[in-house]
Design a protein around this motif. Structure first.
Motif, short mmCIF file in Angstrom:
data_model
loop_
_atom_site.label_atom_id
_atom_site.label_comp_id
_atom_site.label_asym_id
_atom_site.label_seq_id
_atom_site.Cartn_x
_atom_site.Cartn_y
_atom_site.Cartn_z
N GLN A 117 -38.19 -5.11 4.50
CA GLN A 117 -38.74 -3.82 4.05
C GLN A 117 -40.07 -3.96 3.31
O GLN A 117 -40.32 -3.27 2.32
CB GLN A 117 -37.74 -3.07 3.15
N GLY A 203 -34.82 8.15 13.97
CA GLY A 203 -34.26 8.42 12.65
C GLY A 203 -33.11 9.41 12.73
O GLY A 203 -32.05 9.23 12.14
N LEU A 206 -30.07 7.80 14.35
CA LEU A 206 -29.39 6.90 13.42
C LEU A 206 -28.51 7.68 12.44
O LEU A 206 -27.43 7.23 12.06
CB LEU A 206 -30.42 6.06 12.64
N LYS A 212 -27.07 5.21 9.79
CA LYS A 212 -27.77 5.30 8.51
C LYS A 212 -27.45 6.66 7.91
O LYS A 212 -27.20 7.62 8.63
CB LYS A 212 -29.30 5.21 8.72
N ASP A 216 -30.62 6.55 3.18
CA ASP A 216 -31.01 5.17 3.50
C ASP A 216 -32.50 5.06 3.78
O ASP A 216 -33.13 6.00 4.24
CB ASP A 216 -30.25 4.67 4.73
N TYR A 217 -33.00 3.86 3.50
CA TYR A 217 -34.39 3.57 3.82
C TYR A 217 -34.47 3.15 5.28
O TYR A 217 -33.73 2.29 5.73
CB TYR A 217 -34.90 2.44 2.91
N ILE A 218 -35.34 3.80 6.03
CA ILE A 218 -35.58 3.39 7.41
C ILE A 218 -37.03 2.92 7.49
O ILE A 218 -37.95 3.70 7.26
CB ILE A 218 -35.34 4.55 8.40
#
Ligand SMILES: [Zn+2]
Length: 244
Positions: A117, A203, A206, A212, A216-218
């Motif tokens: 990340q 996104g 997901l 996710k 959540d961080y994508i």
């Protein structure tokens, strides 16, 4: 020639694996020679043949038997295929070198962003300098277009970061600035559009499939990379398709 280019891609992919593993740890990408990440044993020539080593060693270190990450053969195959494809649609010329360099940078950035990340500043600086330098030689993107690409690529994401209160990372902003300089203004705008569309769709998928959650961080870096590669290779086709 196709086979040679594919093999070149596999070898470069093997080097990109070293970059992906070492750059986030702030280690030199040249020294020391590769070792097993688990037992530290030095790897010989037979352990380092792209793709084939992984197959013959059945994905395990020959010294300690620890599993080798699937990322290694994956990065090699992806690089081989992208290089081959760039060669097929572009032929053997100076642009080929530029596209190979740009694709390599984007592959490294994507896998580092997926795993850690982060998008290291070092890579972004390297991308910016090589992009501007290569553009001078290939002459397909003028200096003014390059500058506008940098401003619009980075600027758009900066504005989104400010409006959204930080949903876009500093690394994404800098990366897209550098890629904008590589692409020039018009292709940079296209790359941004494709990145947003892909990021939005994937996104959403997901979240819908509960892989996710909304919190959540994508990482967005891989989408920027994908958008940039598509814009770099298919700019003309996409514009013609759109206008027709
Ligand atoms: Zn080992």
């Amino acid at each position: 020639m196709e086979i040679l280019i594919f093999i070149l891609g596999l070898i470069i992919g093997s080097f990109l694996n070293v970059c992906i593993y070492r750059i986030p740890k702030n280690k030199s990408i040249i020294n020391p020679p590769s070792t097993c990440g688990s037992c530290g044993e030095k790897l010989g020539f037979l352990d380092l043949v792209p793709l084939l080593s992984y197959i013959f060693l059945k994905g395990k270190c020959r010294h300690c038997g620890e599993r080798i990450s699937l990322r290694y053969p994956l990065v090699e195959i992806i690089t081989g295929l992208i290089f081959l494809y760039i060669y097929i649609i572009n032929g053997l010329n100076l642009l080929l070198l530029k596209f190979f360099v740009q694709a390599s940078i984007l592959i490294v950035v994507s896998f580092i962003d997926l795993e850690y990340q982060i998008i290291p500043d070092k890579i972004v600086a390297f991308a910016l300098i090589t992009g501007i330098t290569l553009n001078i030689f290939t002459k397909d993107v003028g200096a003014f277009s390059s500058l506008l690409g940098l401003a619009v690529g980075g600027g758009t994401l900066l504005i989104i970061a400010i409006i959204s209160g930080g949903a876009m990372g500093g690394g994404d902003i800098k990366l897209m600035g550098a890629m904008g300089a590589f692409l020039g203004l018009r292709a940079a705008v296209l790359a941004l559009l494709i990145s947003f569309i892909l990021g939005g769709i994937i996104g959403l998928l997901l979240i819908v499939f509960k892989i996710k959650s909304r919190k959540d961080y994508i990482p967005f870096g891989p989408f920027l990379a994908l958008g940039t590669i598509i814009a770099m290779l298919f700019y003309d086709e996409i514009i013609i398709w759109y206008l027709l």
